[in-house]
Design a protein around this motif. Structure first.
Motif, PDB file in Angstrom:
ATOM      1  N   HIS A 160      -3.618  14.709  25.702  1.00 30.12           N
ATOM      2  CA  HIS A 160      -3.893  14.003  26.949  1.00 30.12           C
ATOM      3  C   HIS A 160      -5.025  14.700  27.699  1.00 30.12           C
ATOM      4  N   PRO A 161      -5.818  13.960  28.466  1.00 30.27           N
ATOM      5  CA  PRO A 161      -6.924  14.589  29.205  1.00 30.27           C
ATOM      6  C   PRO A 161      -6.490  15.691  30.165  1.00 30.27           C
ATOM      7  N   SER A 162      -5.331  15.532  30.811  1.00 32.64           N
ATOM      8  CA  SER A 162      -4.981  16.502  31.857  1.00 32.64           C
ATOM      9  C   SER A 162      -3.540  17.010  31.804  1.00 32.64           C
ATOM     10  N   PRO A 181      -4.004  20.217  27.626  1.00 41.59           N
ATOM     11  CA  PRO A 181      -4.862  19.095  28.032  1.00 41.59           C
ATOM     12  C   PRO A 181      -6.281  19.286  27.505  1.00 41.59           C
ATOM     13  N   LEU A 182      -6.985  18.184  27.399  1.00 38.52           N
ATOM     14  CA  LEU A 182      -8.349  18.242  26.887  1.00 38.52           C
ATOM     15  C   LEU A 182      -9.267  19.064  27.778  1.00 38.52           C
ATOM     16  N   ASP A 183      -8.928  19.168  29.074  1.00 37.32           N
ATOM     17  CA  ASP A 183      -9.781  19.944  29.968  1.00 37.32           C
ATOM     18  C   ASP A 183      -9.420  21.431  29.981  1.00 37.32           C
ATOM     19  N   ALA A 293       0.246  30.674  28.211  1.00 33.87           N
ATOM     20  CA  ALA A 293       0.348  30.722  29.675  1.00 33.87           C
ATOM     21  C   ALA A 293       0.418  29.302  30.229  1.00 33.87           C
ATOM     22  N   ALA A 294       1.263  28.482  29.597  1.00 28.71           N
ATOM     23  CA  ALA A 294       1.332  27.050  29.918  1.00 28.71           C
ATOM     24  C   ALA A 294       2.455  26.762  30.902  1.00 28.71           C
ATOM     25  N   PRO A 295       2.275  25.777  31.753  1.00 32.68           N
ATOM     26  CA  PRO A 295       3.370  25.301  32.617  1.00 32.68           C
ATOM     27  C   PRO A 295       4.341  24.477  31.784  1.00 32.68           C
ATOM     28  N   PRO A 296       5.479  24.083  32.362  1.00 32.95           N
ATOM     29  CA  PRO A 296       6.355  23.157  31.629  1.00 32.95           C
ATOM     30  C   PRO A 296       5.587  21.900  31.233  1.00 32.95           C
ATOM     31  N   ALA A 297       5.773  21.457  30.012  1.00 36.41           N
ATOM     32  CA  ALA A 297       5.076  20.256  29.545  1.00 36.41           C
ATOM     33  C   ALA A 297       5.584  19.032  30.293  1.00 36.41           C
ATOM     34  N   SER A 298       4.704  18.080  30.523  1.00 37.09           N
ATOM     35  CA  SER A 298       5.113  16.856  31.217  1.00 37.09           C
ATOM     36  C   SER A 298       5.986  15.981  30.335  1.00 37.09           C
ATOM     37  N   ALA A 299       5.781  16.067  29.017  1.00 39.32           N
ATOM     38  CA  ALA A 299       6.537  15.211  28.099  1.00 39.32           C
ATOM     39  C   ALA A 299       6.810  15.947  26.804  1.00 39.32           C
TER      40      ALA A 299
END
Length: 376
Positions: A160-162, A181-183, A293-299
């Motif tokens: 996903h982009p973001s 994310p892509l960014d 160092a990622a936040p909780p994934a949205s999905a």
């Protein structure tokens, strides 16, 4: 309008899955047609014995390879018939073959290896299609684990982009893909988290018959044995940092039985195996997030046969309150067909001369074009 056909037989060995992938002029991918070719029970049992054999005759290998290949050809032919297509409409078949043994760390001090039962030369003769096969050993030759390979496809269709996303394949074994994310400059991370349907199915078959615990109903009727769960989680694999991959060589009924006292109720063991799958997935997610160092994934996008196990999905949902479980079909990719589609996509990558592996996933020295090409 290029089309590629993917063939996949997983650790469940219940059928050969065939998926027809369409690639439009802009490179957008879509799933056009699917077919599952059941394996006859006698052949399935011989293949299962092969996957757990310490030795085997060349004659048995030749018989099983030939029989398996003919069923692959039948799967491809029936899919093409149902789609109203001919072999000439297909650019290539991507054939995974049947994994016989996967030993990315070697055995008894020997070299790492991965072995898939396959005969792409015969498959090309039987189908009249070009065949791309032997995807895994090129990555292994470059120092990688040769697995999992699906995360590269997950990146192609789900990134996903973001948003941070997770893809969870619940086949015989569970593998995770963390998609930044892509960014983001973060790399895709993917690895096997541990057993899934392989142990659940085997324990159910021993005590209840049938091929699997439909909807996880039997597991839901039991209670988790916390002491047993703790013993099972002591397996070093669960604490090994990625890259990592596994299979029946580590997780099988004898491994489970070595942790039992003999006093457990079978239904409680089933519930504990379901909890083991959910717990090891969550441990894997925590490990992946720490590395990125990622936040909780949205999905979290479940796929594979375990995506139909409501009990297992419920266990995951309770442990991941900040992440929505979303069906892969919401993106046009039904859960049962992602792996077969992935090998169709890998065949496309091979013909285009593009890499099919992700070094950040497998640990290979670099990106590599995977698979050998066999002309019809």
């Amino acid at each position: 309008m290029p089309r590629f056909l993917g063939l996949m037989s997983g650790t469940s060995l219940d059928a050969i899955d065939a998926a027809l992938l369409h690639v439009d002029d802009s490179g957008r991918l879509s799933l056009e047609q699917t077919h599952a070719e059941p394996l006859p029970p006698p052949l399935r049992q011989r293949l299962l014995r092969l996957c757990q054999a310490d030795s085997v005759s060349f004659a048995e290998l030749a018989y099983l390879e030939d029989a398996f290949c003919h069923h692959q050809a039948s799967a491809a032919s029936r899919l093409l018939d149902s789609a109203g297509l001919t072999p000439g409409d297909i650019e290539a078949i991507g054939s995974h073959g049947q994994t016989v043994e996967h030993a990315p760390y070697g055995h008894a001090g020997g070299p790492a290896y991965t072995l898939q039962l396959d005969n792409p030369s015969l498959l090309a003769e039987l189908t009249g299609c070009a065949v791309v096969a032997d995807f895994r050993r090129r990555d292994l030759a470059a120092g990688g684990q040769a697995a999992p390979l699906a995360p590269a496809f997950h990146e192609a269709v789900f990134r996903h982009p973001s948003e941070w996303r997770l893809v969870l394949n619940l086949g015989g074994f569970a593998n995770l893909t963390l998609l930044p994310p892509l960014d983001s400059e973060a790399q895709v991370i993917g690895f096997d988290s541990g057993p899934a349907n392989a142990l659940l199915d085997a324990w159910h078959q021993r005590h209840r018959g049938g091929s699997f615990d439909a909807d996880g109903a039997w597991a839901a009727a039991g209670s988790v044995d916390e002491a047993l769960l703790e013993r099972l989680l002591g397996e070093p694999f669960f604490h090994r940092p990625p890259p990592r991959s596994t299979g029946r060589e580590v997780f099988h009924l004898a491994w489970l039985e070595s942790h039992l006292t003999g006093k457990e109720r079978p239904v409680d063991v089933q519930a504990t195996l379901a909890e083991l799958t959910a717990t090891s997935v969550v441990l894997g997610i925590e490990m992946a997030r720490e590395l990125s160092a990622a936040p909780p994934a949205s999905a979290l996008i479940p796929c594979g046969g375990g995506a139909h196990n409501h009990d297992l999905l419920g266990r995951l949902a309770r442990r991941l309150p900040d992440t929505a479980l979303m069906p892969s079909s919401d993106w046009g990719w039904p859960a049962d067909w992602l792996e077969a589609a992935a090998f169709a996509w890998l065949a496309w990558q091979r013909l285009a001369g593009r890499p099919g592996n992700l070094p950040s996933v497998t640990g290979a020295a670099g990106a590599r074009v995977l698979g050998g090409l066999y002309s019809p």
